[in-house]
Design a protein around this motif. Structure first.
Motif, mmCIF file in Angstrom:
data_model
loop_
_atom_site.group_PDB
_atom_site.id
_atom_site.type_symbol
_atom_site.label_atom_id
_atom_site.label_comp_id
_atom_site.label_asym_id
_atom_site.label_seq_id
_atom_site.Cartn_x
_atom_site.Cartn_y
_atom_site.Cartn_z
ATOM 1 N N HIS A 2 46.345 113.955 48.642
ATOM 2 C CA HIS A 2 46.681 113.355 49.743
ATOM 3 C C HIS A 2 48.157 112.993 50.049
ATOM 4 C CE1 HIS A 2 42.466 112.267 49.704
ATOM 5 N NE2 HIS A 2 42.565 111.774 48.501
ATOM 6 N N THR A 3 48.990 113.641 49.113
ATOM 7 C CA THR A 3 50.524 113.686 49.355
ATOM 8 C C THR A 3 51.175 114.834 48.813
ATOM 9 O OG1 THR A 3 50.581 111.122 49.177
ATOM 10 C CG2 THR A 3 52.657 112.416 48.966
ATOM 11 N N PRO A 4 51.556 115.522 49.693
ATOM 12 C CA PRO A 4 52.179 116.982 49.211
ATOM 13 C C PRO A 4 53.436 116.919 48.607
ATOM 14 C CG PRO A 4 52.679 116.830 51.543
ATOM 15 C CD PRO A 4 51.619 115.744 51.208
ATOM 16 N N PRO A 5 53.835 117.657 47.560
ATOM 17 C CA PRO A 5 55.096 117.623 46.729
ATOM 18 C C PRO A 5 56.232 117.643 47.718
ATOM 19 C CG PRO A 5 53.776 119.233 45.854
ATOM 20 C CD PRO A 5 53.160 119.033 47.242
ATOM 21 N N PRO A 6 57.431 117.194 47.668
ATOM 22 C CA PRO A 6 58.646 117.134 48.587
ATOM 23 C C PRO A 6 59.260 118.372 48.503
ATOM 24 C CG PRO A 6 59.267 116.038 46.334
ATOM 25 C CD PRO A 6 57.799 116.274 46.366
ATOM 26 N N GLY A 7 59.703 118.776 49.731
ATOM 27 C CA GLY A 7 60.474 120.169 49.978
ATOM 28 C C GLY A 7 59.424 121.122 50.237
ATOM 29 N N VAL A 8 58.344 120.962 50.259
ATOM 30 C CA VAL A 8 57.365 122.173 50.485
ATOM 31 C C VAL A 8 57.048 122.344 51.686
ATOM 32 C CG1 VAL A 8 56.678 122.284 48.072
ATOM 33 C CG2 VAL A 8 55.351 121.196 49.807
ATOM 34 N N ARG A 9 56.524 123.587 52.119
ATOM 35 C CA ARG A 9 55.812 123.669 53.301
ATOM 36 C C ARG A 9 54.239 123.670 52.952
ATOM 37 N NH1 ARG A 9 53.740 128.484 56.392
ATOM 38 N NH2 ARG A 9 53.790 128.182 58.543
ATOM 39 N N ALA A 10 53.505 122.597 53.545
ATOM 40 C CA ALA A 10 52.231 122.175 53.173
ATOM 41 C C ALA A 10 51.566 122.332 54.472
ATOM 42 C CB ALA A 10 52.150 121.009 52.448
ATOM 43 N N PHE A 11 50.177 122.072 54.319
ATOM 44 C CA PHE A 11 49.434 122.200 55.847
ATOM 45 C C PHE A 11 48.312 120.926 55.724
ATOM 46 C CE2 PHE A 11 50.397 126.085 53.810
ATOM 47 C CZ PHE A 11 50.862 126.862 54.638
ATOM 48 N N ARG A 12 48.475 120.372 56.670
ATOM 49 C CA ARG A 12 47.604 118.942 57.033
ATOM 50 C C ARG A 12 46.346 119.394 57.732
ATOM 51 N NH1 ARG A 12 49.207 113.459 57.867
ATOM 52 N NH2 ARG A 12 51.289 114.081 58.057
ATOM 53 N N VAL A 13 45.238 119.145 56.723
ATOM 54 C CA VAL A 13 44.051 119.493 57.511
ATOM 55 C C VAL A 13 43.392 118.746 58.550
ATOM 56 C CG1 VAL A 13 41.641 119.865 56.530
ATOM 57 C CG2 VAL A 13 43.334 120.107 54.822
ATOM 58 N N ALA A 14 43.097 119.395 59.737
ATOM 59 C CA ALA A 14 42.515 118.878 60.813
ATOM 60 C C ALA A 14 41.001 119.115 60.759
ATOM 61 C CB ALA A 14 43.136 119.684 61.973
ATOM 62 N N GLU A 15 40.555 119.960 60.298
ATOM 63 C CA GLU A 15 39.143 120.405 60.253
ATOM 64 C C GLU A 15 38.819 121.305 59.291
ATOM 65 O OE1 GLU A 15 35.478 121.163 63.470
ATOM 66 O OE2 GLU A 15 37.305 120.525 64.238
ATOM 67 N N HIS A 16 37.638 121.318 58.560
ATOM 68 C CA HIS A 16 37.174 122.069 57.435
ATOM 69 C C HIS A 16 35.697 122.489 57.245
ATOM 70 C CE1 HIS A 16 35.961 119.476 54.131
ATOM 71 N NE2 HIS A 16 36.442 118.490 54.836
ATOM 72 N N GLY A 17 35.476 123.429 56.822
ATOM 73 C CA GLY A 17 33.797 123.653 56.849
ATOM 74 C C GLY A 17 33.485 125.017 56.382
ATOM 75 N N HIS A 18 32.377 125.508 56.360
ATOM 76 C CA HIS A 18 31.882 126.848 56.086
ATOM 77 C C HIS A 18 32.274 127.870 56.802
ATOM 78 C CE1 HIS A 18 28.005 125.250 53.622
ATOM 79 N NE2 HIS A 18 29.238 124.689 53.045
#
Length: 381
Positions: free
Chosen positions: A298-314
């Motif tokens: 729910h909280t990415p590490p500081p200083g990284v390039r992370a990916f906020r999930v908009a939608e997911h599924g099979h």
């Protein structure tokens, strides 16, 4: 073919006439065409070849622009931040770099060691090292025939065979890893290796450290028992001077669970060192699947390039194409782990034309392929 420097070449390049010739050629645009040779020959005469080669190598920007180096030596040399990090672990010690080559590691060791000496068998590279590291003594010596006592031994074996082809077999290194370990048994030893090193090939190693710089895994370093502080270590460096490390001594009590708000792709050094769980535990993350390196939370590490999930599924290609077109995605970054999917081939098949951009993470959870449609964000430090 790279130019083969001679001792006479090095002597000229180190002279006042050589310095003037290098400065004159450095002022040329050098387009990479045959005409460059004629232009340099006209400018500096018969010494054109070593002068032109040196200027071209310096323009690669990897090391000090005033240094001398051969093409092969430059390719294998550690970049300064990585060499500096390794040297810092040996601060205040007596150190002998037994494969000093042109001096990339020697320069950093010389700044921080109590006493330091370099040696090599190649007389041309030694002459270049004397130019590059004027304050550090260098001698001609075989790495497998000790000429110092009690000093920490640092080595960077050549990883190309006699035909110049890259080799991955430690027995084919020059000198071989096992021979180094045998000759310096009982002494503190640090050996730089390629990041793909198989730990089984160095059973004598007490620690294997994977080092990355600005997201690119640069090398592995093998440390003997007297220098080791963990069994496995990942060190992540940045050009801004920041760095962090994680080891197998850190907690690793995380498992797999449902996706959180973010997907995190750990630095390659962490993955190659087998420290994904340790990194996850440090930052309150967990795995999507215990056999896959992607992390979530729910909280990415500081200083990284992370990916906020908009939608997911099979994951199914057809349904993904429909979703992306509905969202107007035309520029798509594709990240894949655990699935036999070629990102470039998939991108072509999707035939996207929208104005939006996104990242899709493709992986498996258990045996089921999954997609995560995300927005890439740089997390503040």
């Amino acid at each position: 073919m790279p130019y083969a420097f001679t001792l006479d070449d090095v002597a000229f390049l180190r002279s006042a006439d050589g310095a003037r010739a290098l400065a004159a050629v450095a002022a040329l645009p050098l387009t990479g065409r045959v005409a460059d040779v004629a232009a340099v020959r006209k400018l500096v005469g018969e010494r054109f070849a070593p002068v032109l080669e040196t200027v071209l190598l310096r323009r690669k920007g990897k090391l000090d622009p005033n240094w001398l180096y051969t093409s092969d030596a430059l390719q294998q040399a550690s970049v300064p931040p990585v060499a500096r990090h390794r040297a810092a672990r040996l601060a205040g010690r007596d150190v002998h770099d037994v494969t000093c080559s042109i001096g990339a590691d020697l320069a950093e060791l010389g700044r921080i060691a109590r006493r330091c000496v370099g040696s090599d068998l190649d007389p041309v590279r030694l002459a270049m090292a004397r130019h590059n590291c004027p304050d550090v003594p260098v001698v001609r010596a075989d790495a497998l025939k000790p000429v110092t006592r009690n000093a920490v031994i640092v080595a960077d074996p050549a990883r190309r065979d006699s035909a110049g082809r890259r080799t991955w077999r430690p027995a084919d290194f020059a000198p071989p890893l096992d021979a180094l370990a045998e000759v310096y048994a009982g002494r503190d030893l640090a050996v730089k290796c390629a990041p793909g090193l198989d730990p089984a090939a160095v059973p004598w190693a007490a620690e294997i450290e994977l080092v990355s710089l600005d997201g690119q895994v640069r090398e592995a370093c093998v440390w003997s028992a007297g220098l080791a502080t963990a069994r496995r270590r990942a060190t992540v460096l940045r050009s801004d001077g920041s760095r962090w490390t994680v080891t197998d001594r850190d907690p690793d009590d995380v498992g797999a669970a449902a996706p959180g708000e973010w997907i995190v792709d750990p630095d390659g050094a962490v993955v190659r060192a087998g420290l994904v769980k340790h990194y996850a535990a440090r930052h309150g993350l967990w795995q999507l699947d215990e056999r896959i390196a992607y992390l979530t939370g729910h909280t990415p590490p500081p200083g990284v390039r992370a990916f906020r999930v908009a939608e997911h599924g099979h994951y199914q290609e057809k349904s993904l194409r429909t979703l992306l077109r509905a969202r107007g995605v035309g520029r798509l970054e594709i990240l894949v782990r655990g699935l036999d999917v070629d990102p470039d081939a998939l991108r072509k098949r999707l035939k996207l034309t929208g104005a939006e951009e996104a990242t899709v993470v493709l992986t498996r959870i258990g045996r089921t392929p999954h997609f995560f449609l995300c927005r890439a964000e740089r997390v503040p430090r």
